[in-house]
Scaffold this active site. Structure first.
Site, mmCIF file in Angstrom:
data_model
loop_
_atom_site.group_PDB
_atom_site.id
_atom_site.type_symbol
_atom_site.label_atom_id
_atom_site.label_comp_id
_atom_site.label_asym_id
_atom_site.label_seq_id
_atom_site.Cartn_x
_atom_site.Cartn_y
_atom_site.Cartn_z
ATOM 1 N N ASP A 32 0.858 -1.190 0.000
ATOM 2 C CA ASP A 32 0.000 0.000 0.000
ATOM 3 C C ASP A 32 0.890 1.234 0.000
ATOM 4 O OD1 ASP A 32 -1.840 2.166 0.713
ATOM 5 O OD2 ASP A 32 -3.265 0.552 1.113
ATOM 6 N N CYS A 149 -19.754 -8.361 -3.192
ATOM 7 C CA CYS A 149 -20.373 -8.878 -1.973
ATOM 8 C C CYS A 149 -21.849 -9.183 -2.215
ATOM 9 C CB CYS A 149 -20.210 -7.882 -0.830
ATOM 10 S SG CYS A 149 -20.797 -6.206 -1.196
ATOM 11 N N THR A 150 -22.517 -8.350 -2.999
ATOM 12 C CA THR A 150 -23.945 -8.549 -3.258
ATOM 13 C C THR A 150 -24.180 -9.758 -4.152
ATOM 14 O OG1 THR A 150 -24.344 -6.174 -2.978
ATOM 15 C CG2 THR A 150 -26.061 -7.445 -4.094
ATOM 16 N N THR A 179 -20.284 2.655 1.960
ATOM 17 C CA THR A 179 -18.941 2.172 1.638
ATOM 18 C C THR A 179 -18.006 3.362 1.466
ATOM 19 O OG1 THR A 179 -19.386 2.136 -0.742
ATOM 20 C CG2 THR A 179 -19.823 0.103 0.484
ATOM 21 N N GLY A 209 -24.527 -3.732 -10.434
ATOM 22 C CA GLY A 209 -24.444 -4.763 -11.470
ATOM 23 C C GLY A 209 -24.528 -6.159 -10.896
ATOM 24 N N ASN A 313 -21.445 -7.350 4.315
ATOM 25 C CA ASN A 313 -20.848 -7.059 3.011
ATOM 26 C C ASN A 313 -19.334 -6.899 3.063
ATOM 27 O OD1 ASN A 313 -22.532 -4.606 4.161
ATOM 28 N ND2 ASN A 313 -20.676 -3.715 3.275
#
Length: 332
Positions: A32, A149-150, A179, A209, A313
């Site tokens: 990172d 996650c969905t 989020t 989506g 989620n």
């Protein structure tokens, strides 16, 4: 298990590391460019949503040390410059949310990674949902996506319903927690103006989506699903509202029985089932992809039903990232 690298130490990156610790997987490197190792320690130790990390975490000699295990820390902006091989990382989790195409994610291979798992939907990488389509994985695939996650919440439930009762068509709504892409107060947001409205003050209609992506992991449902989202002012845990027209008539009790059978059998650990009077915070840090809750659903008739399933989620999804890597390793 093969050694894992994580690119991007944000919400999903940190929770993938927590999930790896819980599941006995080995994370050997984190990259990172925006967070130094001391800040990584702080962010990993303290989490406003999931609570304090229950193990030990420290910085020693430039390494991130979790439960006594040293993790190499890189700070490269360009994935092609990350020397994953030097740390022994073979499977890289691409969790920046930036490098989500096959071409962009493939740059990790230049640094010695063998495989890349994108922790987001991808426009062109093969998408996999645990419990649904892992059998489509082939060892020659270098870059794959763990979908969203969905989609991970929706697809296992849709599979059970379609396998047993035949789905004719579906409209999905996800009532989704905030989020990191949202704004704390009103601000500019490109083309989607209302996405920039204050997350803590509003219920915000948004696109997703996730439903269409189910058609990619369950080809029989391609073109039969679509959906939308409402972003709501809660920090975590979301819920899918699945309104389904069935091909084969079934009572609500028959549907419940089949979902419970799957939750206790082939989808155990992925699809959950609860008869309790639950609310969203009851699913904080739940490791399932999807938890079906029959008391919240309704049936209009034997071919038209509304089904409700909860999901953490963040943490449920992060656990599936590790599960996908474990499956890939077993086949590679």
């Amino acid at each position: 298990m093969s050694k894992i690298g994580i690119n991007g130490f944000g919400r999903i990156g940190r929770l993938v590391l927590r999930a790896a610790v819980d599941k006995g997987a080995s994370v050997v490197a984190v990259n990172d460019p925006f967070i130094d190792v001391n800040y990584m320690v702080y962010l990993f130790k303290f989490d406003s949503t999931h609570g304090r990390f229950k193990g030990t975490v420290s910085a020693e000699g430039g390494f991130l040390v979790v439960n006594g295990q040293k993790i190499t820390v890189f700070s490269e902006r360009d994935p092609a410059n990350i020397n994953w091989a030097s740390a022994g990382a073979e499977y890289v989790v691409e969790s920046t949310g930036v490098f989500t195409t096959t071409e962009k994610a493939s740059t990790h291979l230049k640094g010695g990674a063998k495989k890349v798992v994108i922790s987001a939907p991808s426009a062109d990488a093969p998408m996999f949902v645990c419990g649904v389509n892992l059998d489509a994985y082939s060892p020659d695939m270098k870059v794959v996506s763990n979908a969203s996650c969905t989609t991970n919440c929706l697809a296992p439930l849709a599979k059970v319903i379609n396998d047993n009762f035949e789905i004719v068509e579906v409209l999905m709504t996800t009532v989704h927690a905030t989020t990191a892409t949202q704004k704390t107060v009103d601000g500019p947001s490109g083309k989607l103006w209302r996405d920039g409205r204050g997350a803590c003050q509003n219920i915000i209609p948004a696109s997703t989506g996730a439903a269409k992506a189910v058609g990619k992991v369950i080809p029989a449902l391609n073109g039969k699903l679509t959906g939308m989202a409402f972003r709501v002012p809660t920090p975590n845990v979301s819920v899918v509202d699945l309104t389904v027209r069935l091909g084969k008539g079934a009572s609500y009790d028959e549907i419940k029985a089949k979902v419970q059978e799957a939750a206790n059998g082939p989808l155990k650990g992925i699809l959950g089932y609860t008869d309790e009077e639950v609310v969203s915070t009851d699913f904080l840090s739940d490791t399932h992809s999807s938890v079906f809750e029959p008391k919240a659903g309704i049936s209009l008739n034997d071919k038209f039903v509304k089904l409700i399933s909860w999901y953490d989620n963040e943490f449920g999804y992060s656990n599936r990232v590790i599960d996908l890597i474990k499956y890939m390793q077993s086949k590679d």
